[in-house]
Design an enzyme around this catalytic site. Sequence first.
Site, PDB file in Angstrom:
ATOM      1  N   HIS A  24      19.234  67.158  72.602  1.00 17.17           N
ATOM      2  CA  HIS A  24      20.482  67.181  73.372  1.00 17.17           C
ATOM      3  C   HIS A  24      20.605  68.391  74.306  1.00 17.17           C
ATOM      4  CE1 HIS A  24      22.184  69.726  70.210  1.00 17.17           C
ATOM      5  NE2 HIS A  24      22.316  68.740  69.355  1.00 17.17           N
ATOM      6  N   HIS A  78      24.969  66.921  56.202  1.00 16.62           N
ATOM      7  CA  HIS A  78      25.451  67.038  57.587  1.00 16.62           C
ATOM      8  C   HIS A  78      25.370  65.664  58.249  1.00 16.62           C
ATOM      9  CE1 HIS A  78      26.021  68.440  61.618  1.00 16.62           C
ATOM     10  NE2 HIS A  78      24.780  68.748  61.910  1.00 16.62           N
ATOM     11  N   GLU A  80      25.313  64.807  61.479  1.00 17.21           N
ATOM     12  CA  GLU A  80      24.583  64.602  62.729  1.00 17.21           C
ATOM     13  C   GLU A  80      23.348  63.735  62.463  1.00 17.21           C
ATOM     14  OE1 GLU A  80      23.917  68.186  65.035  1.00 17.21           O
ATOM     15  OE2 GLU A  80      23.626  67.012  66.868  1.00 17.21           O
ATOM     16  N   ASP A  82      20.330  63.380  63.310  1.00 16.91           N
ATOM     17  CA  ASP A  82      18.952  63.783  63.028  1.00 16.91           C
ATOM     18  C   ASP A  82      18.731  63.934  61.522  1.00 16.91           C
ATOM     19  OD1 ASP A  82      20.754  65.924  63.475  1.00 16.91           O
ATOM     20  OD2 ASP A  82      19.139  67.356  63.760  1.00 16.91           O
ATOM     21  N   HIS A 144      27.038  73.811  61.490  1.00 20.97           N
ATOM     22  CA  HIS A 144      27.735  74.004  62.746  1.00 20.97           C
ATOM     23  C   HIS A 144      28.702  72.874  63.092  1.00 20.97           C
ATOM     24  CE1 HIS A 144      25.127  71.271  65.429  1.00 20.97           C
ATOM     25  NE2 HIS A 144      24.704  71.107  64.199  1.00 20.97           N
ATOM     26  N   ASP A 163      21.151  72.646  58.660  1.00 21.29           N
ATOM     27  CA  ASP A 163      20.763  73.258  59.938  1.00 21.29           C
ATOM     28  C   ASP A 163      20.637  74.789  59.874  1.00 21.29           C
ATOM     29  OD1 ASP A 163      20.421  71.060  61.617  1.00 21.29           O
ATOM     30  OD2 ASP A 163      22.537  70.949  62.133  1.00 21.29           O
ATOM     31  N   TYR A 191      17.034  78.893  67.988  1.00 17.17           N
ATOM     32  CA  TYR A 191      17.880  77.916  67.289  1.00 17.17           C
ATOM     33  C   TYR A 191      19.300  78.475  67.125  1.00 17.17           C
ATOM     34  CZ  TYR A 191      19.069  74.226  64.049  1.00 17.17           C
ATOM     35  OH  TYR A 191      19.664  73.145  63.463  1.00 17.17           O
ATOM     36  N   HIS A 222      15.289  71.833  59.487  1.00 16.86           N
ATOM     37  CA  HIS A 222      14.331  71.840  60.601  1.00 16.86           C
ATOM     38  C   HIS A 222      13.331  72.977  60.386  1.00 16.86           C
ATOM     39  CE1 HIS A 222      16.713  69.119  63.114  1.00 16.86           C
ATOM     40  NE2 HIS A 222      17.772  69.873  62.911  1.00 16.86           N
TER      41      HIS A 222
END
Length: 388
Positions: A24, A78, A80, A82, A144, A163, A191, A222
Amino acid sequence: MKALEIKKGIYWVGAIDWDLRNFHGYSTQMGSTYNAYLVIDKKIALVDTVKHYKFDEMLERIKSVIDPSKIDYIVSNHTEMDHSGSILDMADIAKNAVIVCSPNGEKGLKKHFKKNLNFKIVNTGDSINIGARSLNFVLMQMVHWPDSMATYIPEDKLFLPNDAFGQHIASSERFDDEFGWDRIRLEAAKYYANIVLPYGAQVAKALEAVSSLDIDMIAPSHGLIWRSHIKDIIELYKKWAQNACEKKAVIVYDTMWHSTERMAYAIKDVFEEKSIPCEIRNLAASHISDVMTSVLDAKYICVGSPTLNNGVLPTVSAFLTYLKGLAPKNRIGIAFGSFGWGGQSIGDIENILESAKFELPIKGLKVQWVPDDKELDELKNKIREVVK
Ligand code: FEO
């Protein structure tokens, strides 16, 4: 593709996205991984999943250890996609699995999937016993997203913060000491600068919660797993969370006919003269997410653009929007640029830096057409005033 045992009975079953180059808008020149972890006990838990197009890779790794239909819990740290993008596919196979998430996680997952799943909502302090181990949860709101949380397994001293502490690195190595601190540090900084920077206060709160836990491994969602540099990365997060800056300058600009560029290099000369480390970033050549890595710990941020169509160049405009959104604090800003007749770009830059709460000790530096030596000397003297 096999699972990798990272602790006895706990496996990395994630996916490696070697070709990812854009996350993104964040330039991921080293690719990334989506880390999922399988905990085998009396009950079986999968902590986080992977991006939807990597589901088969995760499934193959899970199958190398157990029958995936036997998974009892899918923890979504989380929302999100991914990390949660494979939850539906996984729940189709593990039909009795309970989806464990935070209160905001439930809201987010329902909105994403348009479906009610078998949710179990957890809050900080909640724990699920899975046999010899327990899964403990710590909400990490706005680190986040509002839904973000971490899973902690005290029996294994293992912290799974999603994250937080991540890095976008695709690699065949799984641990920090196998990959090398210097390279990981750089990607961890990038990051933080591009994902976590706006949430310093929340990161500080999360670090406080982490400090009371006995941890010998941090396995983010990640990149590499931390086992040798835990202290180092926590120290860096503490520094970044405080927006602590070095006496360092970043000069970010774009140019039409090299006049703004000449101003940029004149500004650089003054920082060098004062022995202040300085980086020059031409936005025609540097990605804004890389520039943000430089901005992360720099006190002085100088932004330059010539005037085009009564405003700033589009590259500079994009950078300023991105910079403002990431909200670095305690910074000194300097606007500069050349112009032919209007000169609005310099004021536009100042306005955005001001609205981003930068301190602007001098008025924006303007030069009409091509700067001559006298004008460059005057410009240098103004910079000297700021860094005296
Ligand atoms: Fe890696 Fe916020 O997702």
